[in-house]
Design a protein around this motif. Structure first.
Motif, PDB file in Angstrom:
ATOM      1  N   VAL A  53      -6.657   5.286   7.931  1.00 42.45           N
ATOM      2  CA  VAL A  53      -6.021   3.871   7.990  1.00 42.45           C
ATOM      3  C   VAL A  53      -5.961   3.204   6.675  1.00 42.45           C
ATOM      4  O   VAL A  53      -5.131   2.735   6.065  1.00 42.45           O
ATOM      5  CB  VAL A  53      -6.547   3.352   9.058  1.00 42.45           C
ATOM      6  N   LEU A  54      -7.435   3.382   5.943  1.00 41.10           N
ATOM      7  CA  LEU A  54      -7.452   2.652   4.819  1.00 41.10           C
ATOM      8  C   LEU A  54      -6.608   3.138   3.722  1.00 41.10           C
ATOM      9  O   LEU A  54      -6.281   2.401   2.772  1.00 41.10           O
ATOM     10  CB  LEU A  54      -8.930   2.520   4.315  1.00 41.10           C
ATOM     11  N   ASN A  55      -6.404   4.467   3.787  1.00 43.80           N
ATOM     12  CA  ASN A  55      -5.578   5.283   2.581  1.00 43.80           C
ATOM     13  C   ASN A  55      -4.425   4.829   2.773  1.00 43.80           C
ATOM     14  O   ASN A  55      -3.464   4.751   1.833  1.00 43.80           O
ATOM     15  CB  ASN A  55      -5.776   6.806   2.622  1.00 43.80           C
ATOM     16  N   ALA A  56      -3.596   4.770   4.080  1.00 41.18           N
ATOM     17  CA  ALA A  56      -2.668   4.162   4.399  1.00 41.18           C
ATOM     18  C   ALA A  56      -2.134   2.737   3.912  1.00 41.18           C
ATOM     19  O   ALA A  56      -1.289   2.485   3.000  1.00 41.18           O
ATOM     20  CB  ALA A  56      -2.194   4.157   5.855  1.00 41.18           C
ATOM     21  N   MET A  57      -3.366   1.866   3.874  1.00 42.12           N
ATOM     22  CA  MET A  57      -3.112   0.689   3.072  1.00 42.12           C
ATOM     23  C   MET A  57      -2.993   0.489   1.749  1.00 42.12           C
ATOM     24  O   MET A  57      -2.086  -0.147   1.008  1.00 42.12           O
ATOM     25  CB  MET A  57      -4.522  -0.211   3.809  1.00 42.12           C
ATOM     26  N   ALA A  58      -3.716   1.269   1.220  1.00 41.03           N
ATOM     27  CA  ALA A  58      -4.069   1.582  -0.250  1.00 41.03           C
ATOM     28  C   ALA A  58      -2.729   2.053  -0.738  1.00 41.03           C
ATOM     29  O   ALA A  58      -2.062   1.881  -1.938  1.00 41.03           O
ATOM     30  CB  ALA A  58      -5.255   2.405  -0.734  1.00 41.03           C
ATOM     31  N   ASP A  59      -2.268   3.133  -0.257  1.00 41.68           N
ATOM     32  CA  ASP A  59      -1.153   4.081  -0.814  1.00 41.68           C
ATOM     33  C   ASP A  59       0.173   3.681  -0.328  1.00 41.68           C
ATOM     34  O   ASP A  59       1.232   4.240  -0.858  1.00 41.68           O
ATOM     35  CB  ASP A  59      -1.394   5.578  -0.318  1.00 41.68           C
ATOM     36  N   SER A  60       0.459   2.987   0.711  1.00 40.65           N
ATOM     37  CA  SER A  60       1.789   2.710   1.085  1.00 40.65           C
ATOM     38  C   SER A  60       2.563   1.953   0.018  1.00 40.65           C
ATOM     39  O   SER A  60       3.814   2.438   0.070  1.00 40.65           O
ATOM     40  CB  SER A  60       1.560   1.737   2.540  1.00 40.65           C
ATOM     41  N   LEU A  61       1.926   1.080  -0.745  1.00 41.51           N
ATOM     42  CA  LEU A  61       2.729   0.508  -1.606  1.00 41.51           C
ATOM     43  C   LEU A  61       3.563   1.471  -2.770  1.00 41.51           C
ATOM     44  O   LEU A  61       4.594   1.460  -3.167  1.00 41.51           O
ATOM     45  CB  LEU A  61       2.082  -0.613  -2.468  1.00 41.51           C
ATOM     46  N   PHE A  62       2.519   2.421  -3.190  1.00 41.62           N
ATOM     47  CA  PHE A  62       3.057   3.404  -4.258  1.00 41.62           C
ATOM     48  C   PHE A  62       3.982   4.444  -3.473  1.00 41.62           C
ATOM     49  O   PHE A  62       4.793   4.809  -4.292  1.00 41.62           O
ATOM     50  CB  PHE A  62       1.754   4.000  -4.722  1.00 41.62           C
ATOM     51  N   TYR A  63       3.745   4.849  -2.411  1.00 41.64           N
ATOM     52  CA  TYR A  63       4.627   5.627  -1.781  1.00 41.64           C
ATOM     53  C   TYR A  63       6.173   5.128  -1.632  1.00 41.64           C
ATOM     54  O   TYR A  63       7.143   5.597  -1.852  1.00 41.64           O
ATOM     55  CB  TYR A  63       4.361   6.290  -0.239  1.00 41.64           C
ATOM     56  N   TYR A  64       6.072   3.854  -1.060  1.00 45.15           N
ATOM     57  CA  TYR A  64       7.346   3.104  -0.867  1.00 45.15           C
ATOM     58  C   TYR A  64       7.688   2.209  -2.250  1.00 45.15           C
ATOM     59  O   TYR A  64       8.575   1.575  -2.161  1.00 45.15           O
ATOM     60  CB  TYR A  64       7.170   2.355   0.319  1.00 45.15           C
TER      61      TYR A  64
END
Length: 374
Positions: free
Chosen positions: A64-75
């Motif tokens: 979950v924390l990785n999704a919070m951190a990585d979502s900006l870069f993925y999208y």
């Protein structure tokens, strides 16, 4: 006389072209710099926690924390689509939809598996669109012209809904077939070119970039490095450009702090101290434009300290594992290789600029800066 005028005109057109490009890049990335830094800090902290075994990469908490951190870069293409459309005067919502096409799960999955996709009988090259920057910027630039043609040609009664329809189909197709592969290739060439220079002499690259990065900020030229840094992280998982920039940013803080110690005017002392603190947290403009650049000698100290610190960062192989402009708050983004060396290099840049500025005679400059009306 006529030849001279022609040469001057060519030089002005070249300058204006460079200014347009730099202004475009800064206008696209500036609105999301803070959120990029926030995501970079989060990724760095999470990577550090995983390395110290404070959290397991198999746990749901990490996911979950990785999704919070990585979502900006993925999208990232979706955010860039919006900011680029605002800058280029295109429809931002149409631009975001086009970015969504590039990130659509069924397409990205097939691209990841290098499956052949045919569009209108033509093969679509597999491109890694998540976290990319150049393809969507090219797409939005093309969108501007497609929308202009549609507005000019289509009857008013159908213009409002047919313009986005035609734009999405035409620009998405052109991006998948042309701009995506071309942008990806351009990014790869830039990244490989930089790495050839860097691997030829990491210390030399650090000295040069460390010396010129703060003068580049004056003209906004540092924004040209942002897409390259993001592309490096997307392509190979780390970036050294941001690390080489770090000591110069801390040098701005050191020089401004030295001016604080030497100044006698309370108002100017307050300005210098606040500018120094701001630079320590990665915002160097107040220190540069308000203190060091007008006084000239501190700015020279900053460039020299940046060169020495940048060379040290290159020697230690320091790098960023996520995008974030260097500063105290963003240090977790630099928890990759050479992190200890990065801290030493930034501290060195700070101390050299501080000591050098303390040693030079600033009385004439201080009198001028502290004069009534300044």
């Amino acid at each position: 006389m006529e030849v001279h005028n022609q040469e001057t005109s060519v030089e002005q057109s070249k300058r204006s072209a460079v200014n347009i490009i730099i202004d475009g890049i800064s206008g696209i990335f500036l609105p999301i710099v803070n959120i990029l830094s926030a995501a970079g800090i989060m990724k760095g902290l999470l990577a550090g926690a995983a390395a110290l075994k404070l959290v397991s990469t198999t746990e749901g908490t990490y996911t979950v924390l990785n999704a919070m951190a990585d979502s900006l870069f993925y999208y990232l293409p979706m955010l860039l689509a919006y900011t680029a459309a605002r800058k280029f005067k295109a429809n931002p919502y149409t631009a975001v939809v086009i970015a969504g096409v590039l990130l659509y799960p069924s397409l990205t999955t097939r691209f990841a598996d290098h499956e052949t996709i045919r569009l209108f009988g033509m093969g679509v090259t597999s491109v890694n669109y998540p976290a990319s920057a150049i393809p969507i910027i090219l797409a939005v630039g093309f969108l501007v012209y497609v929308e202009r043609i549609c507005i000019k040609v289509l009857p008013e009664v159908i213009r409002e809904f047919f313009t986005p329809l035609i734009s999405i189909v035409v620009v998405s197709s052109a991006t998948l077939l042309v701009f995506g592969p071309a942008g990806s290739l351009a990014g790869d060439v830039l990244a490989q070119g930089y790495h050839l220079v860097y691997h030829f002499s990491p210390v030399g690259a650090g000295i040069v970039l460390g010396a010129i990065i703060q003068p580049m900020v004056i003209f906004g030229l540092h924004w040209s490095l942002v897409p390259l840094a993001i592309n490096n992280i997307n392509l190979i998982g780390y970036d050294t450009i941001l690390a080489l920039m770090g000591p110069a940013a801390f040098a701005q803080a050191g020089a401004a702090l030295a001016v604080f110690f030497k100044a006698k005017d309370k108002k100017f002392k307050t300005l210098s101290l606040s500018a120094s603190i701001s630079a320590l947290f990665g915002v160097t403009e107040p220190a540069m434009f308000g203190v060091n650049l007008p006084m000239r000698k501190p700015m020279i100290a900053v460039c020299c300290a940046g060169a020495i610190g940048g060379g040290m960062a290159g020697m230690f192989g320091s790098s960023a594992i996520s995008f974030a402009f260097p500063g105290l708050a963003t240090l977790p983004a630099y928890l990759g290789d050479g992190f200890g060396g990065f801290l030493i290099a930034c501290t060195t840049g700070f101390l050299i600029a501080l000591i050098a500025t303390l040693l030079v005679n600033l009385e004439p400059e201080l009198e001028q800066m502290q004069a009534p009306g300044k």
